[in-house]
Motif scaffolding. Structure first.
Motif, PDB file in Angstrom:
ATOM      1  N   SER A   1       0.773  -1.091   0.096  1.00 21.86           N
ATOM      2  CA  SER A   1       0.063  -0.090  -0.089  1.00 21.86           C
ATOM      3  C   SER A   1       0.808   1.143   0.170  1.00 21.86           C
ATOM      4  CB  SER A   1      -0.892   0.093   1.259  1.00 21.86           C
ATOM      5  OG  SER A   1      -0.303   0.071   2.382  1.00 21.86           O
ATOM      6  N   ASP A   2       2.053   1.072   0.556  1.00 29.40           N
ATOM      7  CA  ASP A   2       2.984   2.177   0.653  1.00 29.40           C
ATOM      8  C   ASP A   2       3.461   2.646  -0.829  1.00 29.40           C
ATOM      9  OD1 ASP A   2       2.403   2.741   3.366  1.00 29.40           O
ATOM     10  OD2 ASP A   2       4.197   1.628   4.021  1.00 29.40           O
ATOM     11  N   VAL A   3       3.822   1.508  -1.318  1.00 35.98           N
ATOM     12  CA  VAL A   3       4.370   1.460  -2.800  1.00 35.98           C
ATOM     13  C   VAL A   3       3.420   1.973  -3.875  1.00 35.98           C
ATOM     14  CG1 VAL A   3       5.249  -0.138  -4.595  1.00 35.98           C
ATOM     15  CG2 VAL A   3       6.066  -0.499  -2.433  1.00 35.98           C
ATOM     16  N   ARG A   4       2.171   1.703  -3.593  1.00 36.75           N
ATOM     17  CA  ARG A   4       0.948   2.233  -4.495  1.00 36.75           C
ATOM     18  C   ARG A   4       0.783   3.832  -4.374  1.00 36.75           C
ATOM     19  NH1 ARG A   4      -1.084  -2.697  -3.046  1.00 36.75           N
ATOM     20  NH2 ARG A   4      -2.622  -1.473  -1.480  1.00 36.75           N
ATOM     21  N   ARG A   5       1.046   4.090  -2.942  1.00 32.53           N
ATOM     22  CA  ARG A   5       0.753   5.512  -2.576  1.00 32.53           C
ATOM     23  C   ARG A   5       2.097   6.272  -3.150  1.00 32.53           C
ATOM     24  NH1 ARG A   5       3.529   8.598   0.965  1.00 32.53           N
ATOM     25  NH2 ARG A   5       4.225   6.542   2.257  1.00 32.53           N
ATOM     26  N   LEU A   6       3.227   5.604  -2.907  1.00 35.16           N
ATOM     27  CA  LEU A   6       4.615   6.477  -3.642  1.00 35.16           C
ATOM     28  C   LEU A   6       4.238   6.410  -4.998  1.00 35.16           C
ATOM     29  CD1 LEU A   6       7.320   4.757  -1.395  1.00 35.16           C
ATOM     30  CD2 LEU A   6       6.413   7.455  -1.114  1.00 35.16           C
TER      31      LEU A   6
ATOM     32  N   GLU B   1       2.096   9.256  -6.009  1.00 39.58           N
ATOM     33  CA  GLU B   1       2.767  10.464  -5.729  1.00 39.58           C
ATOM     34  C   GLU B   1       3.814  10.795  -6.849  1.00 39.58           C
ATOM     35  OE1 GLU B   1       3.720  14.113  -3.907  1.00 39.58           O
ATOM     36  OE2 GLU B   1       2.039  12.914  -3.786  1.00 39.58           O
ATOM     37  N   ALA B   2       4.518   9.863  -7.307  1.00 39.49           N
ATOM     38  CA  ALA B   2       5.476  10.210  -8.288  1.00 39.49           C
ATOM     39  C   ALA B   2       4.647  10.392  -9.634  1.00 39.49           C
ATOM     40  CB  ALA B   2       6.241   8.920  -8.550  1.00 39.49           C
ATOM     41  N   GLY B   3       3.757   9.887  -9.906  1.00 41.31           N
ATOM     42  CA  GLY B   3       2.742  10.052 -10.996  1.00 41.31           C
ATOM     43  C   GLY B   3       2.182  11.733 -11.141  1.00 41.31           C
ATOM     44  N   ARG B   4       1.788  11.905 -10.163  1.00 38.25           N
ATOM     45  CA  ARG B   4       1.244  13.294  -9.684  1.00 38.25           C
ATOM     46  C   ARG B   4       2.604  14.255 -10.154  1.00 38.25           C
ATOM     47  NH1 ARG B   4       1.642  17.176  -6.576  1.00 38.25           N
ATOM     48  NH2 ARG B   4       2.893  16.406  -5.061  1.00 38.25           N
ATOM     49  N   LEU B   5       3.536  13.821  -9.433  1.00 37.73           N
ATOM     50  CA  LEU B   5       4.764  15.181  -9.485  1.00 37.73           C
ATOM     51  C   LEU B   5       5.341  14.983 -11.244  1.00 37.73           C
ATOM     52  CD1 LEU B   5       6.803  14.011  -6.483  1.00 37.73           C
ATOM     53  CD2 LEU B   5       5.780  16.423  -7.037  1.00 37.73           C
TER      54      LEU B   5
ATOM     55  N   ARG C   1      14.092   6.444  -4.085  1.00 38.74           N
ATOM     56  CA  ARG C   1      15.040   5.852  -2.955  1.00 38.74           C
ATOM     57  C   ARG C   1      14.355   5.234  -1.970  1.00 38.74           C
ATOM     58  NH1 ARG C   1      17.936  11.073  -3.116  1.00 38.74           N
ATOM     59  NH2 ARG C   1      16.684  11.455  -1.190  1.00 38.74           N
ATOM     60  N   LYS C   2      13.291   5.740  -1.667  1.00 37.21           N
ATOM     61  CA  LYS C   2      12.371   4.740  -0.561  1.00 37.21           C
ATOM     62  C   LYS C   2      11.797   3.665  -1.322  1.00 37.21           C
ATOM     63  CE  LYS C   2      10.205   8.644   1.962  1.00 37.21           C
ATOM     64  NZ  LYS C   2       9.181   9.675   2.143  1.00 37.21           N
ATOM     65  N   LEU C   3      11.359   3.539  -2.749  1.00 39.31           N
ATOM     66  CA  LEU C   3      10.887   2.524  -3.260  1.00 39.31           C
ATOM     67  C   LEU C   3      11.943   1.429  -3.506  1.00 39.31           C
ATOM     68  CD1 LEU C   3       8.844   3.881  -5.993  1.00 39.31           C
ATOM     69  CD2 LEU C   3       8.066   2.513  -4.225  1.00 39.31           C
ATOM     70  N   ALA C   4      13.099   1.859  -3.745  1.00 42.76           N
ATOM     71  CA  ALA C   4      14.439   0.937  -3.927  1.00 42.76           C
ATOM     72  C   ALA C   4      14.855   0.404  -2.525  1.00 42.76           C
ATOM     73  CB  ALA C   4      15.597   1.713  -4.329  1.00 42.76           C
TER      74      ALA C   4
END
Length: 95
Positions: free
Chosen positions: A26-31, A34-38, A75-78
């Motif tokens: 769920s954190d990965v999906r949220r990130l 967020e990356a898509g929004r950016l 970095r968080k995702l990796a």
């Protein structure tokens, strides 16, 4: 430790790791969202600059801000992906 105890421990720890992994998903999906929004924000910013709505200096500042936030997300995702893999490897070695 007997083989039965080792098996039970492995099953328990595997279930816990799976639970942790699922919560991380769920954190990965949220990130990812967020990356898509950016990335969308970056494109809109560029379009606004081309339309003459914002000066180049403001566009540069905003692009740097967006790039910095995207780097943090990457970095968080990796880190999340490598931690899960290491955890499972260490569990197998320990048992």
């Amino acid at each position: 430790m007997t083989s039965v105890e080792a098996r039970d421990l492995r099953e328990y720890l595997s279930a816990e790791i799976t639970r942790i992994h699922d919560s991380r998903e769920s954190d990965v999906r949220r990130l990812d969202r967020e990356a898509g929004r950016l990335r969308d924000e970056r494109l809109k910013l560029l379009q606004a600059h081309y339309a003459g709505a914002i000066p180049i200096e403001l566009m540069k500042q905003e692009q740097q801000r967006i790039s910095g936030q995207l780097e943090v997300i990457e970095r968080k995702l990796a880190r999340m992906q490598s931690q899960t893999g290491r955890l499972l490897d260490n569990l197998d070695r320990a048992l």
